[in-house]
Design an enzyme around this catalytic site. Structure first.
Site, short mmCIF file in Angstrom:
data_model
loop_
_atom_site.label_atom_id
_atom_site.label_comp_id
_atom_site.label_asym_id
_atom_site.label_seq_id
_atom_site.Cartn_x
_atom_site.Cartn_y
_atom_site.Cartn_z
N VAL A 104 -2.74 51.43 20.50
CA VAL A 104 -2.12 52.64 20.98
C VAL A 104 -0.79 52.13 21.73
O VAL A 104 -0.86 51.06 22.49
CB VAL A 104 -2.95 53.44 21.75
CG1 VAL A 104 -1.99 54.37 22.53
CG2 VAL A 104 -3.96 54.20 20.81
N CYS A 105 0.31 52.90 21.49
CA CYS A 105 1.28 52.63 22.27
C CYS A 105 1.93 51.05 22.24
O CYS A 105 1.99 50.66 21.03
CB CYS A 105 1.28 52.98 23.76
SG CYS A 105 2.70 53.37 24.86
N THR A 106 2.38 50.40 23.28
CA THR A 106 2.77 49.28 23.11
C THR A 106 1.67 48.11 23.07
O THR A 106 2.16 46.81 22.91
CB THR A 106 3.74 48.89 24.45
OG1 THR A 106 2.98 48.94 25.39
CG2 THR A 106 5.00 49.78 24.38
N SER A 124 4.44 52.66 17.71
CA SER A 124 4.37 52.21 18.83
C SER A 124 5.08 53.18 19.75
O SER A 124 5.62 54.52 19.23
CB SER A 124 5.05 50.92 19.41
OG SER A 124 4.72 50.56 20.53
N ALA A 154 1.02 55.94 18.38
CA ALA A 154 2.44 55.88 18.90
C ALA A 154 1.89 55.92 20.42
O ALA A 154 0.98 55.62 20.93
CB ALA A 154 3.19 57.07 18.45
#
Length: 231
Positions: A104-106, A124, A154
């Site tokens: 998830v995310c970065t 991301s 994201a």
């Protein structure tokens, strides 16, 4: 739909993790049938999150069981992991035996730095997304992206969507819908500002400006190491 019994989800926990990247999906995971969630780090001392308070790992990288689902959240610390050979080797070993490799995310940058998203579509946080290309991934601006057994979510709150998509893939739509209902996940944000497509352009530009040069340099150093290992 058949799933391992128990289903083992291993999440990499690290300093400066964005806690909601981890705890949002973990709340969904905790409601899944016959599922274990392991939080792995170098040792079991409390790990400080981006909020200033700590989460306690449940296992170490050395003692962690093999994951059915490998999960990497994001945050500032995700970029610090680029220089952590032990953690990156842990991800590679776990990914080799996992049914699903996720982030998830970065957290997708950490997977990519370990060589686990090369040639794969991935997402991301929107402010950093284009930089994924430096690490061999294919940046894809979607809330949840599935490419083979890779699932990436994201930014931050997307983690709940990601976890529900994963739940549906493993246990079926009905289980995922029951979890969504129990969590009353029915977003109705007070502002239409949660996406660069709808937010004030000046706010978007200022947010991108805070993605510092040091982060880009860390990505490029990791990309150089990937290139060297491929030769």
């Amino acid at each position: 739909m058949v799933s391992p019994s128990p289903l083992r989800i291993v999440a990499l926990l690290f300093p400066d993790v964005t806690q909601l990247d981890l705890t949002g999906p973990a709340q969904v995971f905790s409601r899944l049938p016959d599922t274990e969630v392991h939080l792995a780090w170098h040792d079991t001392r409390p790990v400080v999150t981006d909020c200033g308070w700590s989460i306690v790992p449940t296992t170490t990288l050395a003692d962690c069981p093999q994951a059915d689902v490998l999960f990497v959240p994001g945050g500032k610390g995700a970029f610090d992991l680029f220089d952590d050979k032990v953690a990156l080797d842990f991800l590679r070993r776990q990914a080799a035996g996992a049914s699903w490799v996720t982030s998830v995310c970065t957290g997708s940058f950490t997977l990519a730095a370990a060589g686990l998203l090369t040639g794969r579509r991935a997402t991301s946080h929107w402010s950093a997304l284009p930089m994924l290309a430096e690490l061999g991934a294919i940046p894809t601006s979607e809330r949840v992206v599935i490419d083979g057994n890779r699932i990436t979510g994201a930014g931050v709150t997307s983690g709940i969507d990601f976890a529900l998509v994963l739940a549906a893939r493993i246990f079926g739509d009905d289980v995922a819908k029951r979890v969504q209902l129990r969590l009353e996940y029915d977003p109705a944000p007070p502002f239409d500002a949660g996406s660069p497509a709808t937010a004030d352009p000046e706010l978007v530009a200022a947010t991108i400006g805070r993605v510092d040069e040091a982060r880009l340099q860390a990505v490029r150093r990791a990309a150089a190491r990937l290139g060297e290992s491929a030769r």
